[in-house]
Design an enzyme around this catalytic site. Sequence first.
Site, PDB file in Angstrom:
ATOM      1  N   CYS A  35    -105.771  58.580  43.387  1.00 33.94           N
ATOM      2  CA  CYS A  35    -106.305  59.091  42.126  1.00 33.94           C
ATOM      3  C   CYS A  35    -106.750  57.869  41.342  1.00 33.94           C
ATOM      4  O   CYS A  35    -106.013  56.871  41.256  1.00 33.94           O
ATOM      5  CB  CYS A  35    -105.232  59.846  41.352  1.00 33.94           C
ATOM      6  N   GLU A  39    -104.227  59.097  30.635  1.00 37.06           N
ATOM      7  CA  GLU A  39    -105.253  59.495  29.648  1.00 37.06           C
ATOM      8  C   GLU A  39    -104.747  59.199  28.230  1.00 37.06           C
ATOM      9  O   GLU A  39    -105.518  58.897  27.335  1.00 37.06           O
ATOM     10  CB  GLU A  39    -105.587  60.993  29.775  1.00 37.06           C
ATOM     11  N   ASP A  85    -116.659  60.575  37.296  1.00 34.61           N
ATOM     12  CA  ASP A  85    -115.236  60.961  37.359  1.00 34.61           C
ATOM     13  C   ASP A  85    -115.030  62.130  36.410  1.00 34.61           C
ATOM     14  O   ASP A  85    -115.863  62.394  35.532  1.00 34.61           O
ATOM     15  CB  ASP A  85    -114.332  59.786  36.950  1.00 34.61           C
ATOM     16  N   SER A  86    -113.884  62.791  36.560  1.00 29.97           N
ATOM     17  CA  SER A  86    -113.549  63.883  35.648  1.00 29.97           C
ATOM     18  C   SER A  86    -113.285  63.359  34.234  1.00 29.97           C
ATOM     19  O   SER A  86    -113.379  64.109  33.271  1.00 29.97           O
ATOM     20  CB  SER A  86    -112.311  64.604  36.171  1.00 29.97           C
ATOM     21  N   CYS A 132    -113.664  59.659  41.813  1.00 28.14           N
ATOM     22  CA  CYS A 132    -112.635  60.673  41.586  1.00 28.14           C
ATOM     23  C   CYS A 132    -112.211  61.204  42.952  1.00 28.14           C
ATOM     24  O   CYS A 132    -113.054  61.668  43.730  1.00 28.14           O
ATOM     25  CB  CYS A 132    -113.211  61.804  40.729  1.00 28.14           C
ATOM     26  N   HIS A 135    -106.965  57.330  38.332  1.00 29.39           N
ATOM     27  CA  HIS A 135    -106.191  57.015  37.129  1.00 29.39           C
ATOM     28  C   HIS A 135    -105.025  56.061  37.440  1.00 29.39           C
ATOM     29  O   HIS A 135    -104.529  55.362  36.558  1.00 29.39           O
ATOM     30  CB  HIS A 135    -105.590  58.283  36.518  1.00 29.39           C
TER      31      HIS A 135
HETATM   32  N1  DGL Z   1    -109.336  60.575  38.440  1.00 34.92           N
HETATM   33  C1  DGL Z   1    -109.206  61.812  39.162  1.00 34.92           C
HETATM   34  C2  DGL Z   1    -108.947  61.570  40.649  1.00 34.92           C
HETATM   35  O1  DGL Z   1    -109.156  60.502  41.159  1.00 34.92           O
HETATM   36  C3  DGL Z   1    -108.069  62.667  38.738  1.00 34.92           C
HETATM   37  C4  DGL Z   1    -107.969  63.197  37.391  1.00 34.92           C
HETATM   38  C5  DGL Z   1    -108.122  64.673  37.316  1.00 34.92           C
HETATM   39  O2  DGL Z   1    -107.192  65.419  37.685  1.00 34.92           O
HETATM   40  O3  DGL Z   1    -109.178  65.067  36.888  1.00 34.92           O
HETATM   41  O4  DGL Z   1    -108.557  62.467  41.346  1.00 34.92           O
END
Ligand code: DGL
Length: 245
Positions: A180, A150, A7-8, A70, A182
């Site tokens: 997403c 975050e 993931d990012s 992600c 998150h």
């Molecule tokens: N967790 C990432 C996703 O599912 C998003 C976070 C980011 O913008 O890096 O898209």
Amino acid sequence: MRAGVFDSGVGGLTVVKSILEEKLFDEIIYYGDTARVPYGPKDKNTIISYSLEALEFFKNFDIDMLIIACNSVSAYAIDELQKNTTIPVIGVIESGVLALKSSTDDKNSDILVIGTSATINSNLYDAHLRQLGYENIVSIPTPLFVPMVEEGIFDGALIEEAMKLYFKDVKKTDRVILGCTHFPLIENEISRFLNGTKTIHSGDAIVQLLKTRYDLKPVADTKISFFASSNPDNLKNVAKKWLNL
Ligand code: DGL
């Protein structure tokens, strides 16, 4: 089986949580590109080149499968990643669409898709859902939720204001796809705000796909290691908290 999870940042830990609950792998190597999060506002080529760098990182670990936890990477980089490795690369958009399909067969359902700007602009959820016959789809980028999560903000006034802003024109929803990784951390808030709408969660979705597509036998225990491109201790601390390690 040893899986890499990418993931990012820390969001992909929500996917790890679902995978751990099902005890699908002997070992998980998690890598968060915390030096460069968020990916959501970045363009396709940048997301592809960061993702290929992550793939190089995973080549040190002899993994059997790479799970892209992600949506932004899943939106733009799956094909490129798959071209550069012989192991399967599995993304959360394909699995999210399948999870929606198994959650409702009613093609007239009102489906809301939320995610980063990259994910929503890619239009992938919308296109795949329309291919399956779903017609009432509204997609809204909700990028402010990413830095809030975050920061460990999962409820309260900031989340509420962001939901008022993003959902002001939403009339009725039967399902909301949390596009997403998150967002599962604020899943209850989103569902409550949208009158109890059922949510589709990337982690549960990928577990469903893994179980149907691969012959994964439940394991006794999963060994897990965490890596990050910046501040790995922070990632480890968040992981300890979210995953109760
Ligand atoms: N967790 C990432 C996703 O599912 C998003 C976070 C980011 O913008 O890096 O898209």
